[in-house]
Motif scaffolding. Sequence first.
Motif, short mmCIF file in Angstrom:
data_model
loop_
_atom_site.label_atom_id
_atom_site.label_comp_id
_atom_site.label_asym_id
_atom_site.label_seq_id
_atom_site.Cartn_x
_atom_site.Cartn_y
_atom_site.Cartn_z
N TRP A 120 -11.33 2.23 -12.67
CA TRP A 120 -10.43 3.06 -11.88
C TRP A 120 -9.27 2.23 -11.34
O TRP A 120 -9.33 1.01 -11.31
CB TRP A 120 -11.15 3.76 -10.73
CG TRP A 120 -11.88 2.86 -9.77
CD1 TRP A 120 -13.21 2.54 -9.82
CD2 TRP A 120 -11.35 2.16 -8.64
NE1 TRP A 120 -13.53 1.69 -8.80
CE2 TRP A 120 -12.41 1.44 -8.05
CE3 TRP A 120 -10.09 2.08 -8.06
CZ2 TRP A 120 -12.25 0.66 -6.92
CZ3 TRP A 120 -9.93 1.28 -6.92
CH2 TRP A 120 -11.00 0.60 -6.36
N ARG A 121 -8.21 2.92 -10.92
CA ARG A 121 -7.05 2.33 -10.27
C ARG A 121 -6.62 3.31 -9.19
O ARG A 121 -6.50 4.51 -9.44
CB ARG A 121 -5.91 2.13 -11.25
CG ARG A 121 -4.64 1.60 -10.60
CD ARG A 121 -3.44 1.80 -11.54
NE ARG A 121 -2.21 1.37 -10.95
CZ ARG A 121 -1.38 2.16 -10.26
NH1 ARG A 121 -1.67 3.42 -10.07
NH2 ARG A 121 -0.26 1.68 -9.76
N ALA A 122 -6.41 2.82 -7.97
CA ALA A 122 -6.10 3.72 -6.86
C ALA A 122 -5.08 3.11 -5.91
O ALA A 122 -4.97 1.89 -5.80
CB ALA A 122 -7.38 4.04 -6.09
N GLU A 123 -4.38 4.00 -5.23
CA GLU A 123 -3.45 3.60 -4.18
C GLU A 123 -4.13 3.81 -2.83
O GLU A 123 -4.85 4.79 -2.63
CB GLU A 123 -2.17 4.45 -4.28
CG GLU A 123 -1.45 4.26 -5.59
CD GLU A 123 -0.35 5.29 -5.84
OE1 GLU A 123 -0.16 6.20 -5.02
OE2 GLU A 123 0.31 5.16 -6.88
N PHE A 124 -3.91 2.85 -1.92
CA PHE A 124 -4.53 2.89 -0.60
C PHE A 124 -3.46 2.88 0.49
O PHE A 124 -2.41 2.25 0.34
CB PHE A 124 -5.41 1.66 -0.38
CG PHE A 124 -6.73 1.70 -1.10
CD1 PHE A 124 -7.90 1.99 -0.42
CD2 PHE A 124 -6.80 1.43 -2.46
CE1 PHE A 124 -9.12 2.02 -1.07
CE2 PHE A 124 -8.01 1.46 -3.13
CZ PHE A 124 -9.18 1.75 -2.43
N LYS A 125 -3.77 3.55 1.58
CA LYS A 125 -2.95 3.49 2.80
C LYS A 125 -3.91 3.47 3.97
O LYS A 125 -4.80 4.32 4.07
CB LYS A 125 -2.02 4.70 2.89
CG LYS A 125 -1.16 4.71 4.13
CD LYS A 125 -0.27 5.94 4.17
CE LYS A 125 0.47 5.99 5.48
NZ LYS A 125 1.17 7.28 5.64
N ASP A 126 -3.75 2.50 4.83
CA ASP A 126 -4.63 2.33 5.99
C ASP A 126 -6.10 2.28 5.58
O ASP A 126 -6.98 2.80 6.26
CB ASP A 126 -4.40 3.44 7.02
CG ASP A 126 -2.99 3.42 7.58
OD1 ASP A 126 -2.42 2.31 7.72
OD2 ASP A 126 -2.44 4.50 7.87
#
Length: 121
Positions: free
Chosen positions: A77-83
């Motif tokens: 998987w590949r994901a974007e994170f915020k906080d």
Amino acid sequence: MIKKGVLVFVAIFIILAGYVVYKINYCRLYLRGVDSKEFNYVDGVAYLKGDSTPYNGVAYSTVCGGECGIWCASLHWRAEFKDGLYHGNFDAPLAGVSDGNWFSPGDKTDTYVYQNGVRIK
């Protein structure tokens, strides 16, 4: 006759080498983040090991457990994170996220969209 064979061999070698370099560079450009093994999760929030600030940026999980290379451009998987939470696109193999399923950068994927850790699409 031998010269033609050598020229064909050299041409094929150059094309294959160029393709491998292209795939590695595309993979590195696609990832531009950190391996998920660099995370600690506290109450479902991702932190880089040794950091007290929730993670912001891109993270991924590879089959080989490292960066893209000649033999390892396969992702779980590949994901974007915020906080420290999923926020933005989450790319997964069409067969679903599991250790047995993977995709390579450039493959068609299932892309989910998250907002503050909640899947909205």
